[in-house]
Design a protein around this motif. Structure first.
Motif, PDB file in Angstrom:
ATOM      1  N   LYS A 138       0.806  -1.221   0.000  1.00  0.00           N
ATOM      2  CA  LYS A 138       0.000   0.000   0.000  1.00  0.00           C
ATOM      3  C   LYS A 138       0.840   1.273   0.000  1.00  0.00           C
ATOM      4  O   LYS A 138       0.301   2.367  -0.163  1.00  0.00           O
ATOM      5  CB  LYS A 138      -0.944   0.007   1.199  1.00  0.00           C
ATOM      6  N   THR A 139       2.127   1.158   0.156  1.00  0.00           N
ATOM      7  CA  THR A 139       2.976   2.350   0.214  1.00  0.00           C
ATOM      8  C   THR A 139       3.804   2.549  -1.046  1.00  0.00           C
ATOM      9  O   THR A 139       4.371   3.620  -1.254  1.00  0.00           O
ATOM     10  CB  THR A 139       3.924   2.264   1.425  1.00  0.00           C
ATOM     11  N   LYS A 140       3.869   1.556  -1.869  1.00  0.00           N
ATOM     12  CA  LYS A 140       4.682   1.631  -3.083  1.00  0.00           C
ATOM     13  C   LYS A 140       3.801   1.722  -4.322  1.00  0.00           C
ATOM     14  O   LYS A 140       2.721   1.144  -4.367  1.00  0.00           O
ATOM     15  CB  LYS A 140       5.574   0.391  -3.187  1.00  0.00           C
ATOM     16  N   SER A 141       4.264   2.481  -5.321  1.00  0.00           N
ATOM     17  CA  SER A 141       3.539   2.570  -6.586  1.00  0.00           C
ATOM     18  C   SER A 141       3.998   1.465  -7.533  1.00  0.00           C
ATOM     19  O   SER A 141       5.155   1.061  -7.517  1.00  0.00           O
ATOM     20  CB  SER A 141       3.774   3.933  -7.244  1.00  0.00           C
ATOM     21  N   PHE A 142       3.059   1.018  -8.364  1.00  0.00           N
ATOM     22  CA  PHE A 142       3.359   0.003  -9.365  1.00  0.00           C
ATOM     23  C   PHE A 142       2.980   0.542 -10.737  1.00  0.00           C
ATOM     24  O   PHE A 142       2.085   1.378 -10.863  1.00  0.00           O
ATOM     25  CB  PHE A 142       2.620  -1.298  -9.045  1.00  0.00           C
ATOM     26  N   ARG A 143       3.657   0.059 -11.750  1.00  0.00           N
ATOM     27  CA  ARG A 143       3.624   0.754 -13.030  1.00  0.00           C
ATOM     28  C   ARG A 143       3.224  -0.180 -14.176  1.00  0.00           C
ATOM     29  O   ARG A 143       3.642  -1.332 -14.257  1.00  0.00           O
ATOM     30  CB  ARG A 143       5.013   1.353 -13.304  1.00  0.00           C
ATOM     31  N   VAL A 144       2.395   0.380 -15.054  1.00  0.00           N
ATOM     32  CA  VAL A 144       2.102  -0.241 -16.343  1.00  0.00           C
ATOM     33  C   VAL A 144       2.548   0.761 -17.402  1.00  0.00           C
ATOM     34  O   VAL A 144       2.159   1.937 -17.350  1.00  0.00           O
ATOM     35  CB  VAL A 144       0.604  -0.538 -16.511  1.00  0.00           C
ATOM     36  N   VAL A 145       3.347   0.321 -18.348  1.00  0.00           N
ATOM     37  CA  VAL A 145       3.891   1.237 -19.346  1.00  0.00           C
ATOM     38  C   VAL A 145       3.183   1.036 -20.691  1.00  0.00           C
ATOM     39  O   VAL A 145       3.260  -0.040 -21.285  1.00  0.00           O
ATOM     40  CB  VAL A 145       5.412   1.020 -19.528  1.00  0.00           C
ATOM     41  N   PHE A 146       2.433   2.049 -21.118  1.00  0.00           N
ATOM     42  CA  PHE A 146       1.875   2.049 -22.473  1.00  0.00           C
ATOM     43  C   PHE A 146       1.424   3.460 -22.823  1.00  0.00           C
ATOM     44  O   PHE A 146       1.472   4.371 -21.986  1.00  0.00           O
ATOM     45  CB  PHE A 146       0.735   1.029 -22.635  1.00  0.00           C
ATOM     46  N   ALA A 147       0.994   3.653 -24.059  1.00  0.00           N
ATOM     47  CA  ALA A 147       0.632   4.992 -24.544  1.00  0.00           C
ATOM     48  C   ALA A 147      -0.735   5.390 -24.008  1.00  0.00           C
ATOM     49  O   ALA A 147      -1.766   4.908 -24.479  1.00  0.00           O
ATOM     50  CB  ALA A 147       0.634   5.003 -26.076  1.00  0.00           C
ATOM     51  N   SER A 148      -0.753   6.271 -23.035  1.00  0.00           N
ATOM     52  CA  SER A 148      -2.006   6.663 -22.380  1.00  0.00           C
ATOM     53  C   SER A 148      -2.833   7.626 -23.224  1.00  0.00           C
ATOM     54  O   SER A 148      -4.045   7.720 -23.060  1.00  0.00           O
ATOM     55  CB  SER A 148      -1.707   7.299 -21.026  1.00  0.00           C
ATOM     56  N   GLU A 149      -2.195   8.341 -24.148  1.00  0.00           N
ATOM     57  CA  GLU A 149      -2.905   9.369 -24.919  1.00  0.00           C
ATOM     58  C   GLU A 149      -3.642   8.786 -26.117  1.00  0.00           C
ATOM     59  O   GLU A 149      -4.453   9.458 -26.751  1.00  0.00           O
ATOM     60  CB  GLU A 149      -1.932  10.455 -25.390  1.00  0.00           C
TER      61      GLU A 149
END
Length: 382
Positions: free
Chosen positions: A243-254
């Protein structure tokens, strides 16, 4: 009396009742369908039955047919007859007496059966099903003298282009995968039979669940992403830092992905037999697709995963093993997430107007409802 004769007698007996009223509606058409046991096929069958049509469905075996009939009333079951066969079989059907029974009695064919595989090693099988199989269905349709042939293709025969038109594309253009190419070749094969019967091509974009129930029967595309994120959440939620760390998904959000609910696609298909125009292509697409950022935000909300973030595709990241696992699952969809495609759907709008139906409006509230309905059983148990 042998099995073939019994089947012949049974079908003839049913055909005598084809135009009897049911639910106060006269049965207007006899329709033959392939791919009827799939998710879209079942939705389309439900709509065609309610319209009062009489259906022949190509199925491989009795088990498949029994599964197809589940949920239908006894009266509705009387409107559906199994035709046993396989589209990879040049003669299509196992029992050739079927040809005599169906000859000059079928108004419309819906050819939906296809192999959806992005695996390069499956090229031969993909073309065998999607091209040779389509030709087998066309030849069968020609032999029994059908009036209309509706081919369910994909909006992604556009290949790597960014403008999707309602016209045939070159089969020599660059495609993302062999599935797209096989469907483009299949389209050309269908239109080559335009002198034998009326031909139409229906091109759905990325099919997702039902707008009302959220029901979906796939782990593909959107649901592959959902499954990957849920799996990652389960793994990392066992750690203290969850709950304290961020996790990431990488792709084109726009960019955006063109998502179309299965019930909308079935609606368009169901009216095509009556209102569709010959030698016409219909893009069954979303005129106002949500951005990938919006879709992602709704996924975060419905999965209750607020510390999940989108990382820019231009950034440099050292991904955790859990994040790498998710990206490996997403790899097959990267081409679809990395660009927006503008689809023309004028023909579809004209078709819907003729049938007094509205074009798709998949707004954020509807999409969130769909995901919540789909995920509810799992969320309740968390």
């Amino acid at each position: 009396m042998d099995g073939g004769c019994i089947f012949h007698f049974f079908l003839n007996d049913i055909l005598e009742k084809v135009y009897q009223p049911i639910y106060g509606v006269e049965r207007r058409m006899n329709i033959f369908l392939t791919g009827a046991t799939g998710f879209l096929g079942k939705k389309l069958i439900s709509k065609l039955i309610k319209q009062g049509h009489f259906l022949y469905v190509l199925v491989r075996n009795e088990k498949k047919f029994a599964g197809l009939l589940k949920g239908n009333t006894a009266i509705e079951k009387q409107q559906i007859v199994a035709v046993y066969g396989d589209i990879t079989n040049p003669s299509l059907v196992k029992d050739h007496t079927v040809i005599n029974v169906m000859e000059n009695k079928i108004d419309t064919v819906y050819h939906m059966a296809a192999l959806l595989s992005f695996d390069e090693e499956m090229k031969k099988e993909t073309f065998s099903v999607n091209v040779d199989g389509t030709r087998n269905v066309l030849e069968f349709s020609k032999r029994i003298g059908v009036r209309k042939f509706i081919y369910v293709s994909t909006a992604y025969t556009v290949g790597k282009g960014v403008i999707g038109r309602e016209q045939l594309y070159s089969t020599e253009q660059e495609f993302v995968n062999y599935y797209e190419q096989s469907k483009a070749v299949g389209e050309e094969v269908v239109f080559s039979y335009k002198n034998d019967f009326e031909t139409m091509i229906m091109r759905p974009a990325i099919i997702i669940g039902d707008t009302k129930t959220g029901e979906a029967d796939t782990n593909f595309a959107l649901y592959g992403l959902l499954k990957g994120i849920r799996m990652m959440k389960r793994i990392i939620s066992k750690n203290d830092f969850y709950k304290t760390k961020s996790f990431r998904v990488v792709f084109a959000s726009e960019t955006n992905s063109n998502l179309v609910p299965v019930d909308y696609v079935a609606d368009v298909l169901a009216v095509a037999s009556e209102h569709g125009e010959k030698e016409t292509i219909y893009n069954i697409t979303n005129p106002n697709p949500l951005s990938n950022q919006t879709v992602f935000n709704i996924i975060k909300k419905t999965l209750q995963f607020p510390n999940l973030e989108i990382g820019s595709i231009d950034g440099e990241y050292e991904l955790t093993k859990e994040e790498l696992m998710l990206h490996e699952k997403m790899r097959v969809f990267e081409e679809y997430l990395s660009r927006s495609i503008e689809f023309d759907s004028q023909n579809t709008r004209t078709l819907l107007k003729a049938a007094s139906l509205e074009e798709l409006d998949l707004n954020e509230a509807v999409f969130e409802h769909m995901l919540l309905s789909y995920l509810q059983p799992e969320l309740v148990t968390q």
